[in-house]
Design a protein around this motif. Structure first.
Motif, PDB file in Angstrom:
ATOM      1  N   SER A 108       0.860  -1.195   0.000  1.00  0.00           N
ATOM      2  CA  SER A 108       0.000   0.000   0.000  1.00  0.00           C
ATOM      3  C   SER A 108       0.893   1.240   0.000  1.00  0.00           C
ATOM      4  O   SER A 108       1.962   1.244   0.642  1.00  0.00           O
ATOM      5  N   TRP A 109       0.417   2.294  -0.711  1.00  0.00           N
ATOM      6  CA  TRP A 109       1.172   3.536  -0.796  1.00  0.00           C
ATOM      7  C   TRP A 109       0.432   4.643  -0.027  1.00  0.00           C
ATOM      8  O   TRP A 109      -0.787   4.731  -0.061  1.00  0.00           O
ATOM      9  N   SER A 145      -5.315   7.894   4.535  1.00  0.00           N
ATOM     10  CA  SER A 145      -5.810   6.959   3.529  1.00  0.00           C
ATOM     11  C   SER A 145      -4.729   6.655   2.509  1.00  0.00           C
ATOM     12  O   SER A 145      -3.916   7.525   2.151  1.00  0.00           O
ATOM     13  N   ALA A 146      -4.729   5.391   2.051  1.00  0.00           N
ATOM     14  CA  ALA A 146      -3.766   4.989   1.037  1.00  0.00           C
ATOM     15  C   ALA A 146      -4.066   5.701  -0.263  1.00  0.00           C
ATOM     16  O   ALA A 146      -5.217   5.970  -0.620  1.00  0.00           O
ATOM     17  N   VAL A 147      -3.004   6.026  -0.978  1.00  0.00           N
ATOM     18  CA  VAL A 147      -3.155   6.700  -2.254  1.00  0.00           C
ATOM     19  C   VAL A 147      -2.895   5.753  -3.418  1.00  0.00           C
ATOM     20  O   VAL A 147      -3.009   6.153  -4.586  1.00  0.00           O
ATOM     21  N   GLY A 148      -2.545   4.538  -3.104  1.00  0.00           N
ATOM     22  CA  GLY A 148      -2.283   3.563  -4.163  1.00  0.00           C
ATOM     23  C   GLY A 148      -1.948   2.207  -3.596  1.00  0.00           C
ATOM     24  O   GLY A 148      -1.784   2.034  -2.388  1.00  0.00           O
ATOM     25  N   SER A 149      -1.858   1.200  -4.441  1.00  0.00           N
ATOM     26  CA  SER A 149      -1.509  -0.164  -4.032  1.00  0.00           C
ATOM     27  C   SER A 149      -0.710  -0.825  -5.134  1.00  0.00           C
ATOM     28  O   SER A 149      -0.698  -0.364  -6.278  1.00  0.00           O
ATOM     29  N   CYS A 195       5.862   3.438   1.123  1.00  0.00           N
ATOM     30  CA  CYS A 195       5.067   2.214   0.927  1.00  0.00           C
ATOM     31  C   CYS A 195       5.055   1.403   2.218  1.00  0.00           C
ATOM     32  O   CYS A 195       5.971   1.490   3.043  1.00  0.00           O
ATOM     33  N   GLN A 196       4.004   0.616   2.369  1.00  0.00           N
ATOM     34  CA  GLN A 196       3.887  -0.277   3.530  1.00  0.00           C
ATOM     35  C   GLN A 196       3.580  -1.685   3.016  1.00  0.00           C
ATOM     36  O   GLN A 196       2.630  -1.889   2.256  1.00  0.00           O
ATOM     37  N   ALA A 197       4.429  -2.666   3.464  1.00  0.00           N
ATOM     38  CA  ALA A 197       4.265  -4.071   3.055  1.00  0.00           C
ATOM     39  C   ALA A 197       3.633  -4.847   4.205  1.00  0.00           C
ATOM     40  O   ALA A 197       4.030  -4.694   5.369  1.00  0.00           O
ATOM     41  N   GLN A 212       5.701  -3.805   7.610  1.00  0.00           N
ATOM     42  CA  GLN A 212       6.797  -2.847   7.761  1.00  0.00           C
ATOM     43  C   GLN A 212       6.622  -1.757   6.716  1.00  0.00           C
ATOM     44  O   GLN A 212       6.159  -2.025   5.593  1.00  0.00           O
ATOM     45  N   ARG A 213       6.996  -0.524   7.075  1.00  0.00           N
ATOM     46  CA  ARG A 213       6.902   0.598   6.140  1.00  0.00           C
ATOM     47  C   ARG A 213       8.286   1.075   5.769  1.00  0.00           C
ATOM     48  O   ARG A 213       9.260   0.909   6.519  1.00  0.00           O
ATOM     49  N   SER A 214       8.359   1.687   4.597  1.00  0.00           N
ATOM     50  CA  SER A 214       9.646   2.209   4.111  1.00  0.00           C
ATOM     51  C   SER A 214       9.873   3.614   4.649  1.00  0.00           C
ATOM     52  O   SER A 214       8.981   4.235   5.243  1.00  0.00           O
ATOM     53  N   ASP A 215      11.074   4.096   4.406  1.00  0.00           N
ATOM     54  CA  ASP A 215      11.313   5.520   4.615  1.00  0.00           C
ATOM     55  C   ASP A 215      10.567   6.304   3.533  1.00  0.00           C
ATOM     56  O   ASP A 215      10.284   5.780   2.439  1.00  0.00           O
ATOM     57  N   ALA A 216      10.234   7.551   3.852  1.00  0.00           N
ATOM     58  CA  ALA A 216       9.515   8.385   2.897  1.00  0.00           C
ATOM     59  C   ALA A 216      10.456   8.938   1.833  1.00  0.00           C
ATOM     60  O   ALA A 216      11.639   9.196   2.087  1.00  0.00           O
ATOM     61  N   VAL A 217       9.938   9.074   0.648  1.00  0.00           N
ATOM     62  CA  VAL A 217      10.676   9.645  -0.473  1.00  0.00           C
ATOM     63  C   VAL A 217       9.999  10.966  -0.861  1.00  0.00           C
ATOM     64  O   VAL A 217       8.770  11.042  -0.971  1.00  0.00           O
ATOM     65  N   THR A 218      10.779  12.022  -1.067  1.00  0.00           N
ATOM     66  CA  THR A 218      10.230  13.339  -1.432  1.00  0.00           C
ATOM     67  C   THR A 218      10.251  13.515  -2.942  1.00  0.00           C
ATOM     68  O   THR A 218      11.276  13.310  -3.598  1.00  0.00           O
TER      69      THR A 218
END
Length: 414
Positions: free
Chosen positions: A338-339, A346-350, A364-366, A373-379
């Motif tokens: 999920s993104w 709310s998720a903006v994508g999957s 993203c979150q897996a 687990q979630r990733s670090d954020a990307v700008t």
């Protein structure tokens, strides 16, 4: 032949009387040699004669050892015999006895003794009865291989006096086929014939000591079983068992892929990890060769880990284009992706990839049934300059990397 004692003066006087002779004194045994089975009962047939005019005072059997007083000991007074000895004769001419529950220690000579009221009227049958007590022993081949014909022999130390019908047992169960006199013949044995064999004689309770018959046979293709048999999660303890029936037991070795990892019928993995995932085989090695099992796969379940976002795209990006973000994670089973845009619930994508159409911080979150687990954020930053100059900047919040893509499109230079 019965022997008479040294004649006394009275006996010499009697011998001079017409009708009285040494032939009137005697003991006869039939048979004179007896071979009996241990724990059986023995009948010693016996008759005796003495001159007319004598009256029997005492009859008894003895082992022949003379006591200090010069007399022979009476077996019926011997504690080793008294409960087992039964006199079947009389005081006239029959001197037969029965000896029950004979033992190997009973093997010896036995004699009948009778005494008359005349001081010199004593007699012992010196020819005696020779009793030999035997046990039974099973003779078997030292080495038997599946498919061999095997002959077992029931042996005794002497030939039994009476005609014996031999019986055989395997693991206490009577056998009926393959019995020929004192032998048991097993044709083309297989592993089911392995067991403890005894022999005996019909009508007698005594049995031989058991002999173990080991049938040698090679292993069949080994088979691996897994315990527990269900889903295996990280941290579980797992046992692999290699079943390879053979005699003697085969040597078992374990392989992961082509790498040796252990030996023995049981292979344990404690606190299993994803590094233990893979195909396992066991190999049974026998004196005539070796065989491998089919491979089994250990599939270790674990939550998502090592999650990160990659930016896909190169070349020119103009206003209205998108930036593709790719979520990478290691999980088993595969995770659902999920993104999210930071600060939005709310998720903006999957899905594994996501197209960012606007500036912002994305992660993203897996997730699978074992965890998430979630990733670090990307700008992602899109700058619109004069003329249609578009600058797209994407960076991780941790500052691990900065990708600057500058696309300058000059439509008109005035």
């Amino acid at each position: 032949m019965s022997q008479r004692p040294a004649p006394s003066p009275l006996l010499l006087f009697l011998l001079m009387i017409p009708g009285v002779s040494s032939a009137d004194w005697g003991v006869s045994y039939s048979p004179s040699h007896i071979c009996a089975l241990k724990d059986s009962s023995v009948i010693m047939n016996c008759t005796y004669t003495y001159p007319t005019g004598h009256q029997i005072m005492k009859v008894f059997w003895t082992k022949g050892d003379v006591k200090e007083d010069g007399e022979y000991p009476d077996l019926s007074e011997d504690p080793e015999y008294s409960q087992r000895l039964q006199y079947l004769g009389d005081k006239q001419q029959i001197c037969t006895i029965r000896l029950s529950h004979v033992t190997l220690e009973d093997s010896r000579m036995y004699y009948f003794r009778f005494i008359t009221y005349n001081p010199d009227g004593k007699w012992i049958g010196h020819s005696g009865v020779t009793l030999t007590v035997t046990d039974l022993q099973v003779k078997s081949p030292e080495r038997v291989t599946e498919g061999d014909s095997v002959r077992l022999t029931c042996r005794s130390s002497c030939t039994l006096t009476y005609r014996a019908t031999f019986i055989w047992y395997r693991n206490s169960q009577p056998l009926t086929a393959g019995i020929f006199e004192n032998q048991l013949i097993l044709g083309k044995v297989n592993r089911e014939d392995t067991g403890r064999y005894r022999c005996g004689v019909d009508g007698h309770s005594y049995r031989s000591a058991a002999v173990q018959l080991n049938i040698r046979y090679p292993p069949e293709n080994p088979v691996i079983s897994i315990s527990p048999s269900g889903e295996i999660k990280k941290g579980d303890s797992v046992t692999l068992i290699c079943s390879s029936d053979s005699n003697p037991p085969a040597e078992i070795r374990w392989f992961k892929g082509g790498t040796f990892v252990g030996s023995g019928r049981i292979f344990n993995i404690s606190k299993i990890s994803s590094d233990d995932s893979g195909e396992y085989k066991c190999r049974s090695t026998y004196e005539h060769g070796e065989k491998y099992s089919d491979a089994v796969t250990l599939n270790i379940m674990h939550p998502p880990r090592d999650i990160s976002v990659l930016i896909n795209g190169s070349g020119e990006i103009v206003s209205g284009d998108s930036v593709t973000l790719i979520c990478s994670s290691d999980s088993n089973p595969p995770a659902e992706i999920s993104w999210f845009k930071e600060n939005e619930s709310s998720a903006v994508g999957s899905g594994q990839s996501f197209s960012a159409l606007q500036s912002g911080r994305f992660y993203c979150q897996a997730h699978n049934q074992h965890g998430s687990q979630r990733s670090d954020a990307v700008t992602v930053t899109v700058h619109h300059g004069a003329g249609r100059n578009v600058i797209v900047i994407a960076a991780t919040s941790g500052g691990l990397f900065i990708i600057i893509i500058i696309i300058i499109i000059i439509l008109f230079i005035m």
